[in-house]
Enzyme design. Structure first.
Site, mmCIF file in Angstrom:
data_model
loop_
_atom_site.group_PDB
_atom_site.id
_atom_site.type_symbol
_atom_site.label_atom_id
_atom_site.label_comp_id
_atom_site.label_asym_id
_atom_site.label_seq_id
_atom_site.Cartn_x
_atom_site.Cartn_y
_atom_site.Cartn_z
ATOM 1 N N THR A 199 -2.169 -59.793 6.309
ATOM 2 C CA THR A 199 -3.284 -60.181 7.175
ATOM 3 C C THR A 199 -2.816 -61.377 7.989
ATOM 4 O O THR A 199 -2.545 -62.438 7.419
ATOM 5 C CB THR A 199 -4.513 -60.589 6.335
ATOM 6 N N LYS A 253 -9.696 -55.907 10.823
ATOM 7 C CA LYS A 253 -9.701 -56.582 9.516
ATOM 8 C C LYS A 253 -10.512 -57.884 9.574
ATOM 9 O O LYS A 253 -11.365 -58.141 8.716
ATOM 10 C CB LYS A 253 -8.251 -56.871 9.103
ATOM 11 N N LYS A 273 -9.139 -67.916 4.417
ATOM 12 C CA LYS A 273 -8.037 -67.597 5.341
ATOM 13 C C LYS A 273 -8.521 -66.625 6.423
ATOM 14 O O LYS A 273 -8.299 -66.840 7.610
ATOM 15 C CB LYS A 273 -6.877 -66.965 4.549
HETATM 16 P P1 NAD Z 1 1.475 -63.320 -2.312
HETATM 17 O O1 NAD Z 1 1.605 -64.764 -1.974
HETATM 18 O O2 NAD Z 1 1.233 -62.926 -3.725
HETATM 19 O O3 NAD Z 1 2.763 -62.521 -1.783
HETATM 20 C C1 NAD Z 1 3.501 -62.856 -0.640
HETATM 21 C C2 NAD Z 1 4.963 -62.796 -1.029
HETATM 22 O O4 NAD Z 1 5.776 -62.981 0.114
HETATM 23 C C3 NAD Z 1 5.381 -63.907 -2.025
HETATM 24 O O5 NAD Z 1 5.843 -63.290 -3.209
HETATM 25 C C4 NAD Z 1 6.481 -64.676 -1.293
HETATM 26 O O6 NAD Z 1 7.517 -65.110 -2.149
HETATM 27 C C5 NAD Z 1 6.957 -63.628 -0.313
HETATM 28 N N1 NAD Z 1 7.652 -64.190 0.847
HETATM 29 C C6 NAD Z 1 7.256 -65.201 1.664
HETATM 30 N N2 NAD Z 1 8.160 -65.400 2.638
HETATM 31 C C7 NAD Z 1 9.151 -64.495 2.436
HETATM 32 C C8 NAD Z 1 10.382 -64.209 3.100
HETATM 33 N N3 NAD Z 1 10.761 -64.906 4.187
HETATM 34 N N4 NAD Z 1 11.150 -63.223 2.619
HETATM 35 C C9 NAD Z 1 10.789 -62.520 1.521
HETATM 36 N N5 NAD Z 1 9.638 -62.744 0.848
HETATM 37 C C10 NAD Z 1 8.842 -63.729 1.296
HETATM 38 O O7 NAD Z 1 0.307 -62.766 -1.377
HETATM 39 P P2 NAD Z 1 -0.538 -61.399 -1.557
HETATM 40 O O8 NAD Z 1 -1.796 -61.688 -2.291
HETATM 41 O O9 NAD Z 1 0.389 -60.314 -2.020
HETATM 42 O O10 NAD Z 1 -0.967 -61.153 -0.034
HETATM 43 C C11 NAD Z 1 -0.043 -60.674 0.925
HETATM 44 C C12 NAD Z 1 -0.790 -60.453 2.231
HETATM 45 O O11 NAD Z 1 -1.849 -59.508 2.023
HETATM 46 C C13 NAD Z 1 -1.452 -61.719 2.793
HETATM 47 O O12 NAD Z 1 -1.323 -61.717 4.180
HETATM 48 C C14 NAD Z 1 -2.899 -61.585 2.352
HETATM 49 O O13 NAD Z 1 -3.806 -62.259 3.197
HETATM 50 C C15 NAD Z 1 -3.092 -60.073 2.413
HETATM 51 N N6 NAD Z 1 -4.142 -59.549 1.533
HETATM 52 C C16 NAD Z 1 -4.235 -59.954 0.242
HETATM 53 C C17 NAD Z 1 -5.240 -59.430 -0.573
HETATM 54 C C18 NAD Z 1 -5.377 -59.854 -2.018
HETATM 55 O O14 NAD Z 1 -6.404 -59.532 -2.633
HETATM 56 N N7 NAD Z 1 -4.401 -60.519 -2.608
HETATM 57 C C19 NAD Z 1 -6.141 -58.493 -0.060
HETATM 58 C C20 NAD Z 1 -5.999 -58.057 1.267
HETATM 59 C C21 NAD Z 1 -4.991 -58.608 2.053
#
Ligand code: NAD
Length: 291
Positions: free
Chosen positions: A91, A166, A241
């Site tokens: 997102t 979204k 966010k």
């Molecule tokens: P998260 O923080 O658990 O996962 C993100 C991952 O990206 C981390 O493990 C981090 O180490 C990795 N990362 C960051 N920079 C990187 C790079 N340069 N190279 C490789 N890896 C890298 O977050 P999440 O909860 O999995 O959410 C991911 C996305 O999905 C976000 O944008 C969030 O807003 C969206 N989202 C999350 C949810 C939820 O319920 N968690 C629901 C809908 C949307």
């Protein structure tokens, strides 16, 4: 089956990558965190040394990263395999999403923004909704891959339209959740039982998803986080966010969104007061003056 590079193996990306493995794809995973790489490997993901190395061999690249700057940083480092498709399911702000599409286009890759709703539960169960923005050709190429991770795949329009859908959806969600919580708080002061208010409003004009599927008080909807101490679910930090992204977009486009602005402020206060890790429906505690 194609080779898929999956960048970002966190709460969402980890289970999404595992579902791609289960459906027979070769998945090359990348994350900055060693424990997440190991967990993904246990689910059958092959770990690549870098995003660039994974993308060079991949028919499809999926990114699932925290914010626009991460997506632009990673996509900027990649060189596509001929005919590759790049999918961003993070997102992120609409402006960064459009910049990412331009980056991909300049490098000769098809691209799609495909943020999700459905949370970690949906990521694990493979029941996510994907909201997609990009060309017809990119959508047609992405659909069979996204169907391995989700149930509803919706083409919302051109580049950035998935992110637009979204944040508009989540602005409705944040505002209706606060309105629903306020109604329960007022009902409590007036001596109205939670069940009575639920029975009336859920079958009347006060009905919404926030009430009928995710009721913020325990009892009427047994599976809602209110019955589980407001354990997420969908964390208040993520709601904040998304509401901030909606406000950025409203400012940039000149849209009037006073309720969206109020919702963003209330979630900012709830987060700052210690609610960030709670489910977003836990804002009812804050509205009662307890959060
Ligand atoms: P998260 O923080 O658990 O996962 C993100 C991952 O990206 C981390 O493990 C981090 O180490 C990795 N990362 C960051 N920079 C990187 C790079 N340069 N190279 C490789 N890896 C890298 O977050 P999440 O909860 O999995 O959410 C991911 C996305 O999905 C976000 O944008 C969030 O807003 C969206 N989202 C999350 C949810 C939820 O319920 N968690 C629901 C809908 C949307």
């Amino acid at each position: 089956m194609s080779t898929i590079a999956f960048i970002g193996l966190g709460n969402m990306g980890g289970p999404m990558a595992a579902n791609l493995v289960k459906s027979g794809h070769e998945v090359l995973g990348v994350d900055l965190v060693a424990e997440l790489r190991e967990a993904a490997q246990a689910g059958g993901v092959k770990i690549a040394a870098s995003a660039a190395e994974a993308a060079a061999q991949a028919d499809v690249v999926v990114t699932m990263l925290p914010a626009g700057r991460h997506v632009l940083g990673v996509w900027g480092e990649l060189t596509p395999k001929a005919g590759a498709l790049w999918i961003d399911s993070s997102t992120i702000d609409v402006d960064s999403a459009r910049k990412a599409h331009k980056l991909a286009q300049d490098k000769g890759a098809l691209s799609i923004d495909a943020p999700v709703s459905g949370g970690v539960g949906g990521a694990k169960a493979g029941t996510l909704t994907f909201m997609c923005g990009g060309s017809e050709a990119a959508f047609a190429a992405a659909k069979p891959v996204l169907e391995r991770m989700g149930k509803r795949i919706v083409h919302c329009g051109a580049a950035g339209a998935g992110q637009a859908a979204k944040i508009c959806n989540n602005m409705i969600l944040g505002a209706t959740m606060i309105a629903t919580c306020e109604a329960f708080v007022l009902g409590e002061k007036l001596g109205l039982s939670h069940q009575a208010l639920y029975d009336v409003a859920s079958t009347s004009s006060g009905q919404s998803w926030s009430l009928s599927s995710y009721c913020p008080v325990p009892g009427p909807v047994p599976a809602s986080p209110a019955n589980n101490g407001y354990k997420p679910g969908f964390a208040a930090a993520l709601m904040l966010k998304d509401l901030k992204l909606a406000q950025e977009a409203a400012l940039a486009s000149g849209a009037n969104t006073p309720l969206g602005a109020a919702a963003a402020q209330l979630y900012a206060l709830f987060n700052a007061g210690g609610g960030a890790g709670a489910d977003f429906s836990g804002i009812i505690e804050f509205l009662r003056g307890r959060g």
